[in-house]
Design a protein around this motif. Sequence first.
Motif, PDB file in Angstrom:
ATOM      1  N   ARG A  88      11.744  36.656   0.899  1.00 19.73           N
ATOM      2  CA  ARG A  88      11.110  35.571   1.611  1.00 19.73           C
ATOM      3  C   ARG A  88      11.341  35.742   3.198  1.00 19.73           C
ATOM      4  O   ARG A  88      10.519  35.539   4.054  1.00 19.73           O
ATOM      5  N   ASN A  89      12.728  36.307   3.439  1.00 14.31           N
ATOM      6  CA  ASN A  89      12.613  36.579   5.040  1.00 14.31           C
ATOM      7  C   ASN A  89      11.855  37.878   5.519  1.00 14.31           C
ATOM      8  O   ASN A  89      11.246  37.891   6.728  1.00 14.31           O
ATOM      9  N   ARG A  90      11.342  38.866   4.540  1.00 10.93           N
ATOM     10  CA  ARG A  90      10.465  39.879   4.968  1.00 10.93           C
ATOM     11  C   ARG A  90       9.152  39.506   5.031  1.00 10.93           C
ATOM     12  O   ARG A  90       8.256  39.999   5.897  1.00 10.93           O
ATOM     13  N   LYS A  91       8.715  38.212   4.299  1.00 10.26           N
ATOM     14  CA  LYS A  91       7.443  37.962   4.248  1.00 10.26           C
ATOM     15  C   LYS A  91       7.078  36.936   5.286  1.00 10.26           C
ATOM     16  O   LYS A  91       6.108  36.922   5.920  1.00 10.26           O
ATOM     17  N   ASP A  92       8.091  36.139   5.692  1.00  9.12           N
ATOM     18  CA  ASP A  92       7.785  35.096   6.953  1.00  9.12           C
ATOM     19  C   ASP A  92       8.691  35.647   8.077  1.00  9.12           C
ATOM     20  O   ASP A  92       9.888  35.586   7.926  1.00  9.12           O
ATOM     21  N   PRO A  93       8.088  36.050   9.090  1.00  8.89           N
ATOM     22  CA  PRO A  93       8.565  36.585  10.401  1.00  8.89           C
ATOM     23  C   PRO A  93       9.439  35.373  11.094  1.00  8.89           C
ATOM     24  O   PRO A  93      10.355  35.528  11.674  1.00  8.89           O
ATOM     25  N   ARG A  94       9.180  34.258  10.811  1.00  5.97           N
ATOM     26  CA  ARG A  94       9.466  32.903  11.539  1.00  5.97           C
ATOM     27  C   ARG A  94      10.838  32.465  10.962  1.00  5.97           C
ATOM     28  O   ARG A  94      11.503  32.032  11.486  1.00  5.97           O
ATOM     29  N   ALA A  95      11.108  33.174   9.622  1.00  7.77           N
ATOM     30  CA  ALA A  95      12.515  32.774   9.144  1.00  7.77           C
ATOM     31  C   ALA A  95      13.644  33.608   9.758  1.00  7.77           C
ATOM     32  O   ALA A  95      14.737  32.925   9.616  1.00  7.77           O
ATOM     33  N   MET A  96      13.431  34.495  10.138  1.00 11.71           N
ATOM     34  CA  MET A  96      14.141  35.353  11.047  1.00 11.71           C
ATOM     35  C   MET A  96      14.783  34.540  12.215  1.00 11.71           C
ATOM     36  O   MET A  96      16.029  34.953  12.400  1.00 11.71           O
ATOM     37  N   SER A  97      14.234  33.656  12.814  1.00  9.87           N
ATOM     38  CA  SER A  97      14.506  33.138  14.255  1.00  9.87           C
ATOM     39  C   SER A  97      15.465  32.215  13.856  1.00  9.87           C
ATOM     40  O   SER A  97      15.657  31.511  13.098  1.00  9.87           O
TER      41      SER A  97
END
Length: 97
Positions: A88-97
């Motif tokens: 999920r974190n790899r697909k959605d870059p906004r989740a990293m923030s």
Amino acid sequence: MKQAKRSLVAVALLFLLFMMQQFGLIGPILDKIESVAWWVYLVVAGIIFSGYQAFHLSKQDKDLDEEWVEQQGNVYMKRIDAEKERRRNRKDPRAMS
């Protein structure tokens, strides 16, 4: 529940023995018991004890196996959850923030 069942069995056994005494059935049984050699009682007691221990230890072993399987299942589920989170974190870059 187990204690109530055991108590009921004990009362039933005592009642059965009382009835056997009243009808004169215990005397012949005691005569036959007295005619058996003492070592036979030890053998029978050993067989009963051995059976009890086998049953008790197999139950403990089964419980231990179930506990181990449950622990391994929890480890597996944690790995699956971690992998889902990683994807999920790899697909959605906004989740990293």
